[in-house]
Structures are given as C-alpha cells and as structure tokens.
Scaffold this motif. Sequence first.
Motif, mmCIF file in Angstrom:
data_model
loop_
_atom_site.group_PDB
_atom_site.id
_atom_site.type_symbol
_atom_site.label_atom_id
_atom_site.label_comp_id
_atom_site.label_asym_id
_atom_site.label_seq_id
_atom_site.Cartn_x
_atom_site.Cartn_y
_atom_site.Cartn_z
ATOM 1 N N THR A 135 0.845 -1.194 0.000
ATOM 2 C CA THR A 135 0.000 0.000 0.000
ATOM 3 C C THR A 135 0.875 1.237 0.000
ATOM 4 O O THR A 135 1.935 1.268 0.629
ATOM 5 C CB THR A 135 -0.918 0.057 1.236
ATOM 6 N N LEU A 136 0.405 2.241 -0.709
ATOM 7 C CA LEU A 136 1.122 3.519 -0.750
ATOM 8 C C LEU A 136 0.883 4.278 0.542
ATOM 9 O O LEU A 136 -0.197 4.215 1.119
ATOM 10 C CB LEU A 136 0.641 4.361 -1.933
ATOM 11 N N SER A 137 1.902 5.022 0.958
ATOM 12 C CA SER A 137 1.779 5.801 2.191
ATOM 13 C C SER A 137 1.412 7.255 1.914
ATOM 14 O O SER A 137 1.410 8.065 2.832
ATOM 15 C CB SER A 137 3.088 5.734 2.972
ATOM 16 N N CYS A 138 1.112 7.571 0.655
ATOM 17 C CA CYS A 138 0.747 8.949 0.323
ATOM 18 C C CYS A 138 -0.135 8.939 -0.913
ATOM 19 O O CYS A 138 -0.302 7.906 -1.565
ATOM 20 C CB CYS A 138 2.003 9.792 0.069
ATOM 21 N N VAL A 139 -0.648 10.087 -1.245
ATOM 22 C CA VAL A 139 -1.376 10.264 -2.498
ATOM 23 C C VAL A 139 -0.323 10.656 -3.540
ATOM 24 O O VAL A 139 0.375 11.661 -3.379
ATOM 25 C CB VAL A 139 -2.449 11.371 -2.373
ATOM 26 N N PRO A 140 -0.163 9.844 -4.585
ATOM 27 C CA PRO A 140 0.891 10.119 -5.570
ATOM 28 C C PRO A 140 0.671 11.437 -6.311
ATOM 29 O O PRO A 140 -0.458 11.824 -6.584
ATOM 30 C CB PRO A 140 0.800 8.945 -6.545
ATOM 31 N N LEU A 141 1.784 12.075 -6.615
ATOM 32 C CA LEU A 141 1.773 13.275 -7.454
ATOM 33 C C LEU A 141 2.002 12.836 -8.899
ATOM 34 O O LEU A 141 2.318 11.685 -9.166
ATOM 35 C CB LEU A 141 2.867 14.240 -6.999
ATOM 36 N N TRP A 142 1.866 13.788 -9.808
ATOM 37 C CA TRP A 142 2.030 13.502 -11.233
ATOM 38 C C TRP A 142 3.169 14.335 -11.787
ATOM 39 O O TRP A 142 3.443 15.435 -11.301
ATOM 40 C CB TRP A 142 0.744 13.846 -11.977
ATOM 41 N N SER A 143 3.809 13.838 -12.851
ATOM 42 C CA SER A 143 4.843 14.600 -13.541
ATOM 43 C C SER A 143 4.900 14.194 -15.004
ATOM 44 O O SER A 143 4.541 13.076 -15.358
ATOM 45 C CB SER A 143 6.216 14.360 -12.903
ATOM 46 N N GLN A 144 5.376 15.120 -15.821
ATOM 47 C CA GLN A 144 5.601 14.847 -17.236
ATOM 48 C C GLN A 144 7.086 14.842 -17.558
ATOM 49 O O GLN A 144 7.455 14.769 -18.718
ATOM 50 C CB GLN A 144 4.912 15.897 -18.098
ATOM 51 N N SER A 145 7.951 14.878 -16.558
ATOM 52 C CA SER A 145 9.387 15.002 -16.769
ATOM 53 C C SER A 145 10.124 13.759 -16.281
ATOM 54 O O SER A 145 9.980 13.360 -15.123
ATOM 55 C CB SER A 145 9.893 16.234 -15.994
ATOM 56 N N LEU A 146 10.939 13.163 -17.154
ATOM 57 C CA LEU A 146 11.726 12.005 -16.745
ATOM 58 C C LEU A 146 12.754 12.404 -15.693
ATOM 59 O O LEU A 146 13.033 11.632 -14.781
ATOM 60 C CB LEU A 146 12.422 11.346 -17.936
ATOM 61 N N SER A 147 13.289 13.599 -15.771
ATOM 62 C CA SER A 147 14.253 14.018 -14.746
ATOM 63 C C SER A 147 13.586 14.085 -13.371
ATOM 64 O O SER A 147 14.196 13.717 -12.358
ATOM 65 C CB SER A 147 14.916 15.350 -15.105
ATOM 66 N N THR A 148 12.328 14.489 -13.309
ATOM 67 C CA THR A 148 11.592 14.491 -12.044
ATOM 68 C C THR A 148 11.346 13.062 -11.568
ATOM 69 O O THR A 148 11.483 12.758 -10.376
ATOM 70 C CB THR A 148 10.257 15.242 -12.190
ATOM 71 N N VAL A 149 11.012 12.176 -12.481
ATOM 72 C CA VAL A 149 10.813 10.761 -12.138
ATOM 73 C C VAL A 149 12.108 10.181 -11.581
ATOM 74 O O VAL A 149 12.105 9.487 -10.560
ATOM 75 C CB VAL A 149 10.317 9.966 -13.365
ATOM 76 N N LEU A 150 13.232 10.470 -12.237
ATOM 77 C CA LEU A 150 14.527 9.972 -11.756
ATOM 78 C C LEU A 150 14.859 10.535 -10.378
ATOM 79 O O LEU A 150 15.386 9.823 -9.517
ATOM 80 C CB LEU A 150 15.640 10.327 -12.739
ATOM 81 N N GLN A 151 14.540 11.792 -10.152
ATOM 82 C CA GLN A 151 14.789 12.403 -8.840
ATOM 83 C C GLN A 151 13.982 11.693 -7.757
ATOM 84 O O GLN A 151 14.490 11.393 -6.679
ATOM 85 C CB GLN A 151 14.444 13.897 -8.884
ATOM 86 N N ARG A 152 12.715 11.397 -8.044
ATOM 87 C CA ARG A 152 11.881 10.684 -7.073
ATOM 88 C C ARG A 152 12.397 9.262 -6.842
ATOM 89 O O ARG A 152 12.375 8.764 -5.721
ATOM 90 C CB ARG A 152 10.430 10.624 -7.548
ATOM 91 N N TYR A 153 12.855 8.624 -7.899
ATOM 92 C CA TYR A 153 13.411 7.274 -7.775
ATOM 93 C C TYR A 153 14.654 7.298 -6.884
ATOM 94 O O TYR A 153 14.819 6.465 -6.000
ATOM 95 C CB TYR A 153 13.727 6.719 -9.159
ATOM 96 N N LYS A 154 15.493 8.297 -7.102
ATOM 97 C CA LYS A 154 16.695 8.438 -6.272
ATOM 98 C C LYS A 154 16.321 8.656 -4.809
ATOM 99 O O LYS A 154 16.906 8.063 -3.905
ATOM 100 C CB LYS A 154 17.560 9.602 -6.773
ATOM 101 N N GLN A 155 15.309 9.485 -4.556
ATOM 102 C CA GLN A 155 14.849 9.720 -3.187
ATOM 103 C C GLN A 155 14.304 8.439 -2.562
ATOM 104 O O GLN A 155 14.545 8.170 -1.383
ATOM 105 C CB GLN A 155 13.766 10.807 -3.172
ATOM 106 N N LEU A 156 13.602 7.649 -3.347
ATOM 107 C CA LEU A 156 13.056 6.390 -2.839
ATOM 108 C C LEU A 156 14.180 5.418 -2.478
ATOM 109 O O LEU A 156 14.163 4.804 -1.415
ATOM 110 C CB LEU A 156 12.123 5.770 -3.882
ATOM 111 N N LEU A 157 15.186 5.307 -3.359
ATOM 112 C CA LEU A 157 16.291 4.381 -3.112
ATOM 113 C C LEU A 157 17.152 4.815 -1.934
ATOM 114 O O LEU A 157 17.546 3.986 -1.108
ATOM 115 C CB LEU A 157 17.174 4.245 -4.359
#
Length: 175
Positions: A135-157
């Motif tokens: 289960t997710l612990s938050c309400v997901p946000l949206w993005s159209q940028s791969l650099s933003t996706v990579l930043q979130r992935y880095k934060q998750l890792l």
Amino acid sequence: MALSSLLLLCMVASKVWDAETKPIDFVCNKTARRVLNIVAEMEKALSDCADIMTTPVQLPCTELHVASWENKSYQERRGDIVASLGLLLEGVKVMETLSQPECGAPLLQRLENNINNHLFILTHLQLSEPVVDPTLSCVPLWSQSLSTVLQRYKQLLSGKLEMFFVNLENRCFNK
C-alpha cells in the motif's frame, strides 16, 4: 584437448553455482546496493537527450517520516516500498510506449530493468512476519518530466529503501 575443455566447463559451472545469491546478501552488502543505484548514470545520460515524456505519470511516494516509519512492521515498510516501485514501474512502461527510440527508449528500458531488480530483491526477501498487501503511504503526485521521475526514484532508493535495508542489517550476522 577434450580434457582441458571439460576442466574449463567444470570451472565455469562452479563459478555460476557460487554466483547464486539471496536477497539478504544484497541487504548485507552496501557496495552492491550502491552499484544497483544507477540514477546518477541515468541523469547523466538524460542530459544528452531532450527531457523525455509527453504524458503525465504518477510519482512514487518518497516522503519518509521517521517516527511513523519506525512504528511500521518490516512487512508494512516493504509493502510501502513495493507499492511505490510498482507505481513507478507502471509509469516507466507508459513512458516507454511514447518515447523516441533513439534516446528515450534505451534509458527507459534500463530504468525498468533496474526497478524490476529492486522489486525482485524486495519480494523475495524472507521476513518472519505475515505478508501484507503493498500500500502507498501517500497520495501520488504527477509529472511529465523524466528528470523528475529519476529524482523521485533516487529519493526512494536513498530514503525508504536504504533505511529499510539498514534496519535489516542485524540479520546479516545470523546468516
């Protein structure tokens, strides 16, 4: 000649047998965890491309509230991370279908493989507690940028996933 070929085959087979690892081996090896984190390489490769994405995708939950995190069981923590990685994986797959083959597709395929590697490790990690649904612990946000996706992935890792593994390191001595 045949004897040397047989000897070589035996040597290779023994190395492949020794190469079999378990998810706890990954938990116990900080260097392996750093090597599997390819976000910096991906960000560098992305700088050679135009920022990829044309459709919004959901971002994983990366916020880490230490007090509430510590109150969760290992299974709940894993479920949170697995749900976030799954959400990210689905977004990457959407991006792959819309990306430019010359630049975006190879980057997205590599990201998809990396996310799948982390998911495999997490889902095959033996925990003594009963399994809970991701289960997710938050309400997901949206993005159209791969650099933003990579930043979130880095934060998750480097956030939730690393803290989860650090909390499990006490099991490394009991292997």
